[in-house]
Write a protein that holds these residues in place. Sequence first.
Motif, mmCIF file in Angstrom:
data_model
loop_
_atom_site.group_PDB
_atom_site.id
_atom_site.type_symbol
_atom_site.label_atom_id
_atom_site.label_comp_id
_atom_site.label_asym_id
_atom_site.label_seq_id
_atom_site.Cartn_x
_atom_site.Cartn_y
_atom_site.Cartn_z
ATOM 1 N N ASN A 1 0.574 -1.295 -0.135
ATOM 2 C CA ASN A 1 0.112 0.013 0.090
ATOM 3 C C ASN A 1 1.378 1.391 0.283
ATOM 4 O O ASN A 1 1.939 1.554 0.452
ATOM 5 C CB ASN A 1 -0.160 -0.202 1.299
ATOM 6 N N PRO A 2 0.432 2.594 -0.036
ATOM 7 C CA PRO A 2 0.903 3.864 -0.303
ATOM 8 C C PRO A 2 1.838 3.794 0.790
ATOM 9 O O PRO A 2 0.621 3.479 1.906
ATOM 10 C CB PRO A 2 0.152 4.478 -1.168
ATOM 11 N N VAL A 3 2.458 4.773 0.913
ATOM 12 C CA VAL A 3 3.157 5.033 2.406
ATOM 13 C C VAL A 3 2.896 6.766 2.189
ATOM 14 O O VAL A 3 3.610 7.887 1.409
ATOM 15 C CB VAL A 3 4.506 5.053 2.305
ATOM 16 N N VAL A 4 2.533 7.419 3.513
ATOM 17 C CA VAL A 4 2.655 8.883 3.771
ATOM 18 C C VAL A 4 2.644 8.937 4.913
ATOM 19 O O VAL A 4 2.585 8.125 6.265
ATOM 20 C CB VAL A 4 1.306 8.915 4.307
ATOM 21 N N LEU A 5 3.822 10.275 4.738
ATOM 22 C CA LEU A 5 4.635 10.367 6.314
ATOM 23 C C LEU A 5 3.677 11.534 6.817
ATOM 24 O O LEU A 5 3.304 12.852 6.313
ATOM 25 C CB LEU A 5 6.154 10.992 5.842
ATOM 26 N N GLU A 6 3.773 12.017 8.552
ATOM 27 C CA GLU A 6 3.712 12.882 9.078
ATOM 28 C C GLU A 6 4.808 13.668 9.729
ATOM 29 O O GLU A 6 5.563 12.519 10.421
ATOM 30 C CB GLU A 6 2.770 13.175 9.894
ATOM 31 N N LEU A 7 5.716 14.790 9.467
ATOM 32 C CA LEU A 7 6.500 15.682 9.816
ATOM 33 C C LEU A 7 6.534 15.975 11.595
ATOM 34 O O LEU A 7 5.279 16.886 11.212
ATOM 35 C CB LEU A 7 7.317 15.412 8.299
ATOM 36 N N ALA A 8 7.053 16.009 12.135
ATOM 37 C CA ALA A 8 7.068 16.833 13.234
ATOM 38 C C ALA A 8 5.789 16.150 13.934
ATOM 39 O O ALA A 8 5.007 17.147 13.955
ATOM 40 C CB ALA A 8 7.175 17.521 13.123
ATOM 41 N N CYS A 9 5.127 14.716 14.143
ATOM 42 C CA CYS A 9 4.380 14.526 14.090
ATOM 43 C C CYS A 9 3.857 14.827 16.142
ATOM 44 O O CYS A 9 2.803 14.293 16.260
ATOM 45 C CB CYS A 9 4.245 13.145 14.209
ATOM 46 N N GLY A 10 4.719 15.465 16.632
ATOM 47 C CA GLY A 10 4.317 15.252 18.227
ATOM 48 C C GLY A 10 4.129 14.667 18.356
ATOM 49 O O GLY A 10 4.535 12.793 18.569
ATOM 50 N N LYS A 11 2.750 14.088 18.901
ATOM 51 C CA LYS A 11 1.848 13.126 19.656
ATOM 52 C C LYS A 11 1.089 12.246 19.201
ATOM 53 O O LYS A 11 0.897 10.971 19.360
ATOM 54 C CB LYS A 11 0.535 13.448 21.051
ATOM 55 N N GLY A 12 1.219 12.242 17.569
ATOM 56 C CA GLY A 12 1.547 11.322 16.622
ATOM 57 C C GLY A 12 -0.563 11.895 16.609
ATOM 58 O O GLY A 12 -1.242 10.592 16.169
ATOM 59 N N GLU A 13 -1.084 12.425 16.663
ATOM 60 C CA GLU A 13 -2.570 12.817 16.560
ATOM 61 C C GLU A 13 -3.508 12.370 15.414
ATOM 62 O O GLU A 13 -4.233 11.729 15.360
ATOM 63 C CB GLU A 13 -3.359 13.763 17.634
ATOM 64 N N TYR A 14 -2.598 13.820 14.727
ATOM 65 C CA TYR A 14 -2.780 13.288 13.101
ATOM 66 C C TYR A 14 -2.812 12.156 12.675
ATOM 67 O O TYR A 14 -3.101 11.361 11.507
ATOM 68 C CB TYR A 14 -1.890 14.354 12.083
ATOM 69 N N THR A 15 -1.758 11.514 12.445
ATOM 70 C CA THR A 15 -1.051 10.169 11.781
ATOM 71 C C THR A 15 -2.576 9.613 12.354
ATOM 72 O O THR A 15 -2.313 8.233 11.309
ATOM 73 C CB THR A 15 0.247 9.979 12.668
ATOM 74 N N VAL A 16 -1.963 9.142 13.468
ATOM 75 C CA VAL A 16 -3.204 8.340 13.790
ATOM 76 C C VAL A 16 -4.771 8.200 13.371
ATOM 77 O O VAL A 16 -5.410 7.656 13.072
ATOM 78 C CB VAL A 16 -3.622 7.893 15.363
ATOM 79 N N ASN A 17 -4.994 9.457 13.097
ATOM 80 C CA ASN A 17 -6.110 9.494 13.183
ATOM 81 C C ASN A 17 -6.807 9.645 11.200
ATOM 82 O O ASN A 17 -7.251 8.841 10.938
ATOM 83 C CB ASN A 17 -7.252 10.595 12.967
ATOM 84 N N LEU A 18 -5.367 10.012 11.108
ATOM 85 C CA LEU A 18 -5.440 9.367 9.337
ATOM 86 C C LEU A 18 -5.510 7.970 8.459
ATOM 87 O O LEU A 18 -6.632 7.619 7.715
ATOM 88 C CB LEU A 18 -3.786 10.253 8.427
ATOM 89 N N ALA A 19 -5.072 6.742 9.752
ATOM 90 C CA ALA A 19 -4.469 5.328 9.603
ATOM 91 C C ALA A 19 -6.369 5.113 9.691
ATOM 92 O O ALA A 19 -6.673 4.354 9.098
ATOM 93 C CB ALA A 19 -4.160 5.015 10.383
ATOM 94 N N ARG A 20 -7.177 5.751 10.811
ATOM 95 C CA ARG A 20 -8.284 5.498 10.702
ATOM 96 C C ARG A 20 -9.096 5.377 9.525
ATOM 97 O O ARG A 20 -9.887 4.666 9.169
ATOM 98 C CB ARG A 20 -8.948 5.933 12.304
ATOM 99 N N LEU A 21 -9.117 7.097 9.461
ATOM 100 C CA LEU A 21 -9.346 6.757 7.551
ATOM 101 C C LEU A 21 -9.314 6.333 6.834
ATOM 102 O O LEU A 21 -9.499 5.762 5.799
ATOM 103 C CB LEU A 21 -9.176 8.872 7.223
ATOM 104 N N PHE A 22 -7.727 5.715 6.588
ATOM 105 C CA PHE A 22 -7.540 5.325 5.428
ATOM 106 C C PHE A 22 -6.942 3.991 5.238
ATOM 107 O O PHE A 22 -5.852 3.801 5.864
ATOM 108 C CB PHE A 22 -6.738 6.292 4.326
ATOM 109 N N PRO A 23 -7.805 2.662 5.729
ATOM 110 C CA PRO A 23 -7.002 1.696 6.305
ATOM 111 C C PRO A 23 -5.905 1.616 5.119
ATOM 112 O O PRO A 23 -5.434 0.119 4.883
ATOM 113 C CB PRO A 23 -8.350 0.508 6.152
#
Length: 216
Positions: free
Chosen positions: A40-62
């Motif tokens: 599957n495609p790989v998407v990065l969040e840079l300077a992700c901090g606590k990872g809130e955006y990363t985790v929510n993106l993963a929920r939206l796009f399995p």
Amino acid sequence: MGKDKLKRFAEIATFDNVKQLEDGLPYQGKWAADFFKNDNPVVLELACGKGEYTVNLARLFPEKNFIGIDYKGNRIWRGAKTAIEENIPNVGFLRIQIENLTDYFGRHEVDEIWITFPDPQPQISREKKRLTSPRFLEKYKQVLKPGGLINLKTDNDDLHAYTAEKVEELGLKLYVKTEDLYHSPFTTEVLNIKTYYEKKYLQDNKNINYLQFSLE
């Protein structure tokens, strides 16, 4: 260093969804296949901090793989732990300095990049440390697939203006530009994801800026 930080550093060392420094190197060019065990495609969040955006993106796009990158392990701990607790398999974290990005990802391995509320580095002397400076854009060009999107979401008007200026100067493709995201026609389910700090900014009536562009 406080006891909580030490505890978190020790705990993330046991997390399968977190890679740190040296143990991220073997995945260069093979994150989808070897880390996520898919194509599957790989998407990065840079300077992700606590990872809130990363985790929510993963929920939206399995159907996509998401990697949050930050150097501060005590911050990454929160997002990584949430992903484990909720059994979200398409999210991982990498603890490295972003300036070393090309050491950990192969050429054109990444499909998209998110930069959400980074340190704006406002001093002129620190321009090279801004995550949208030409120095960093060149690194992204090496790991992004041709036409891969970069998304910048920030409360800092100056960083937004600076980035828009660089996009124009470098002749890059600009797709979306707004100085007030939540009063614009561009709001989507993805852009409606709000981190803890973004919610605080909105409570203080700060505007949220958003840019989407590609490097070619």
